[in-house]
Structure formats: C-alpha cells, structure tokens
Design a protein around this motif. Structure first.
Motif, PDB file in Angstrom:
ATOM      1  N   HIS A  36       6.054  10.260   1.152  1.00 33.28           N
ATOM      2  CA  HIS A  36       5.391   9.196   0.407  1.00 33.28           C
ATOM      3  C   HIS A  36       5.876   7.871   0.979  1.00 33.28           C
ATOM      4  CE1 HIS A  36       3.390   7.196  -2.922  1.00 33.28           C
ATOM      5  NE2 HIS A  36       4.486   6.463  -3.087  1.00 33.28           N
ATOM      6  N   LEU A  37       4.941   7.068   1.477  1.00 31.49           N
ATOM      7  CA  LEU A  37       5.286   5.815   2.143  1.00 31.49           C
ATOM      8  C   LEU A  37       4.736   4.626   1.386  1.00 31.49           C
ATOM      9  CD1 LEU A  37       4.486   6.752   5.868  1.00 31.49           C
ATOM     10  CD2 LEU A  37       6.635   7.042   4.636  1.00 31.49           C
ATOM     11  N   GLU A  38       5.450   3.514   1.509  1.00 36.12           N
ATOM     12  CA  GLU A  38       4.967   2.224   1.016  1.00 36.12           C
ATOM     13  C   GLU A  38       5.095   1.207   2.139  1.00 36.12           C
ATOM     14  OE1 GLU A  38       6.847   0.921  -2.560  1.00 36.12           O
ATOM     15  OE2 GLU A  38       5.723   2.328  -3.820  1.00 36.12           O
ATOM     16  N   ALA A  78       0.853  -1.194   0.000  1.00 39.34           N
ATOM     17  CA  ALA A  78       0.000   0.000   0.000  1.00 39.34           C
ATOM     18  C   ALA A  78       0.883   1.236   0.000  1.00 39.34           C
ATOM     19  CB  ALA A  78      -0.918   0.010   1.219  1.00 39.34           C
ATOM     20  N   SER A  79       0.632   2.143  -0.930  1.00 42.56           N
ATOM     21  CA  SER A  79       1.358   3.414  -0.970  1.00 42.56           C
ATOM     22  C   SER A  79       0.406   4.548  -0.605  1.00 42.56           C
ATOM     23  CB  SER A  79       1.960   3.644  -2.357  1.00 42.56           C
ATOM     24  OG  SER A  79       0.939   3.738  -3.340  1.00 42.56           O
ATOM     25  N   PHE A  80       0.944   5.588   0.014  1.00 37.47           N
ATOM     26  CA  PHE A  80       0.125   6.730   0.433  1.00 37.47           C
ATOM     27  C   PHE A  80       1.048   7.878   0.826  1.00 37.47           C
ATOM     28  CE2 PHE A  80       0.811   3.775   3.869  1.00 37.47           C
ATOM     29  CZ  PHE A  80       1.257   4.561   4.929  1.00 37.47           C
ATOM     30  N   THR A  81       0.437   9.038   1.037  1.00 41.33           N
ATOM     31  CA  THR A  81       1.175  10.229   1.450  1.00 41.33           C
ATOM     32  C   THR A  81       0.731  10.649   2.838  1.00 41.33           C
ATOM     33  OG1 THR A  81       1.417  10.996  -0.831  1.00 41.33           O
ATOM     34  CG2 THR A  81       1.674  12.640   0.902  1.00 41.33           C
ATOM     35  N   VAL A  82       1.703  10.966   3.689  1.00 43.61           N
ATOM     36  CA  VAL A  82       1.441  11.488   5.031  1.00 43.61           C
ATOM     37  C   VAL A  82       1.924  12.928   5.084  1.00 43.61           C
ATOM     38  CG1 VAL A  82       1.850  11.211   7.501  1.00 43.61           C
ATOM     39  CG2 VAL A  82       1.782   9.207   6.025  1.00 43.61           C
TER      40      VAL A  82
END
Length: 368
Positions: A299-301, A253-257
């Motif tokens: 940006h995290l995965e 899952a990738s997303f931005t914090v």
C-alpha cells in the motif's frame, strides 16, 4: 551463446568531453578516434564477455561484428545471440540523426535473421532509431554503464537482478517527431565527425515553450516509440484502490501495487497531474520505487510535489496555482494508466523568488 560487437570482449563505452573518466587500469580500447577533444574515446575495462562467461553453462563465442556475414554465421550456431551496439557522444557537438553509426543496424538485422533469440544491448547517450526492433527478442538499455558496467549488464541478462530502470526521456520513432527535426551542425570536422557548422546565434524556445520532453509529445498528440517512464522487467504489476485526497493542503494519492508474476521485481508507479484550464498537459507529480516478491502487495502513498502544481505568471512575476479540479492519474509510464481521480484546490500564489516548498517525503509504503 554468441556475443557480438561493441568491443564487448574488452569493456564498456563512456561518454566524451569533461564527463569522461578513465579507469586507473587504463583505456580498454585505446587509439580510437577522436583522440583529441572532445575525446579520447574511453572504454572502462569491465568486459561484458568476461562476466557472461563466468555465468554461462555452455560455450560462449565472440565476434567483433566488423564482418557481418561471420557474425551472422556465429549467431546461427548459437542458442542465444547478444549484440552490443554503441553510440559515442560528448559535449560540443550534436548528432545529426538517430541512426546508429557505422553498419550496426545491418549487423543487428543480420544476426536477428540468423537467430530468432537475439538480444540487443545499447551503450549510448540518448534515443536511437531501431529499425530492427520487431525482429529481436529484447533490448537492454545500458546507457554509459560505468566502471562495473560489464558485470551489471551480465547480472541483468541473467536475471540476478530485476531491470528496475525507467526511461528518463521519451523515445521518438524518428526525427520527424522531434520539435527540431534538423539541427545546424552536428560534429567536428577535425576529428572525422560531421562538420560542426556555425551554431545559430538565436534559438527559438517558443517551439516547445514549457512543454518539453514527454509534455511535447502529449501536447502535439504524438505517440513516441517508448514513452517517458517506460521500462520492462521480469515480472508485471497491477494497481488497485487508487484514491486521491487533500491532506493538510497537499495532494496525496494512495493505492495498492501487487506483483502478479512469478518472480521478485521492482516497480516504479508514477503519479501524473493535469492542472485546470485549457491547453494543459499532464505532469509527473510524484513516484515511488518498490520491491515486491511474487504475489506480494504494497500500500503506497505518493505526495504530489507542490512545485509541479503551479504555473509562472511572467506579467505578475509570481507563481500561481489555479483554482479548480486537478485530474490525477496513476501510471506505468506517461501514456499507460491504471487509476484516475480528481481533487479540488483553491487559488494560491507565491513570489517569484519563493515558490512553494517541495514535499519532504514523497513516498510511504507498507507491505502485506
């Protein structure tokens, strides 16, 4: 400032039994019961009061809290009151309830009535009831903070570091929310605690089955006081662009914090997965820990641990990953989510003695 209770002028509490570690400088508060097994009751000589005074710009007064009226009077004369409460525990006995021992609840309530700017610091081993929660400004969970605990508590209170911890347990509202609201025996009569009683020879593990901890609350539709994974800091974070996918057979899952506050802080975004099939509850499948400056994004995965996407088939003596749609949620805790999606996986199985291998690297981050 008024600092009250918990022997904060001397040190910080440690747990008992074989986990107890005494400082080379000795026990900061010797002689407290129990002095025999599973004692002695040990305090590390790291006094929060000393560390607070080193940082304070004004007068810091202390009261032991034994005289509740005197403590409340002291709190009323201060701009801020910090109340230390504690619960000592050790192996070989269980606490029979969630209530803090002694008159500590009455102490906190009296101080909070006297001063609306009251902070409570907990030194304990697990959840406790907090009937005064709505009357205090903040609660700092310090657990048994160790050799430098007094300094660590002061650094957190003064905002020198962001409180980065997240609850490793669900925090019930009361005993009624627990799978076993009552337990047989909860102390040692010889040391003045609640009589131990005869432990049960048989334990019914079918009460929870595999749904222990935060999964118990979800399975039963119970809203705890604080969910697993919960924790506040001195800033707040937002999540965006949540995109789950399959990458070489792994769920990623990738997303931005983004740090939306005015202070630097630490966030712990958590990835939860719900397996296909009936009567399934979400599982913590992975997480990240990221430090961000005000306005900064990352940006995290997160790679889901494959071992958390399988069930054990007792009849076939193998691990099975069911085929179907896996629901994924990005959360601040086990009950607060800000992003969801799904992926589809085929059926797979592994021998009982060789479950799927864990992810070699569960978190990747790039900052902007």
């Amino acid at each position: 400032m008024a600092v009250i209770g918990g022997h904060a002028d001397k040190g910080v509490l440690t747990g008992g039994g074989s986990s107890a570690v005494q400082s080379p400088e000795g026990n900061a508060v010797p002689g407290l019961a129990p002095t025999a097994w599973p004692g002695p009751r040990i305090y590390q000589p790291s006094a929060p009061l000393t560390a607070i005074r080193q940082r304070a710009h004004g007068k810091v007064s202390y009261a032991s809290g034994e005289d509740i009226a005197a403590a409340a009077k002291l709190a009323a004369q201060a701009k801020v009151a910090v109340v230390f409460v504690e619960q000592w525990s050790a192996e070989s006995f269980d606490t029979p309830h969630l209530t803090l021992p002694g008159n500590q609840d009455a102490l906190v309530a009296a101080v909070a009535r006297a001063n609306p700017h009251t902070i409570v610091v907990l030194e304990n081993n697990g959840p406790v009831a907090m009937p005064w929660l709505d009357q205090v400004g903040a609660v700092l969970e310090a657990w048994y903070p160790g050799a430098g605990g007094g300094e660590a508590i002061a650094r957190l209170l003064y905002g020198e570091v962001d409180p980065a911890g997240r609850l490793p347990v669900s925090w019930p509202r009361d005993e009624a929310q627990l799978p076993r609201p009552q337990i047989p025996g909860a102390g040692l009569a010889s040391i003045g605690l609640i009589p131990q009683g005869q432990p049960a020879e048989q334990v019914d593990y079918n009460i929870e089955g595999a749904n222990v901890g935060y999964r118990w609350y979800q399975h039963k539709g119970i809203q705890p006081l604080f969910p697993f994974g919960y924790g506040l800091g001195y800033t707040h974070f937002a999540y965006s662009d949540f995109k789950p996918r399959i990458d070489h057979g792994r769920v990623v899952a990738s997303f931005t914090v983004t740090n939306r506050g005015k202070r630097a802080g630490v966030d712990v975004p958590q990835l939860y997965a719900t397996l296909p099939g009936s009567d399934q509850v979400r599982r913590l499948a992975g997480w990240c820990r990221v430090s961000l400056k005000p306005g900064q994004s990352a940006h995290l995965e997160v790679t889901a641990d494959p071992r958390l996407l399988v069930n054990f088939d007792a009849s076939g003596q193998q691990w099975q990953r069911p085929a179907g749609s896996y629901q994924l949620q990005l959360g601040h805790s086990a009950t607060s989510f800000q992003g969801q999606g799904s992926v589809t996986l085929p059926k797979a199985s592994w021998p009982a003695d060789a479950p799927p291998k864990g992810a070699s690297q569960s978190c990747l981050a790039s900052r902007s």
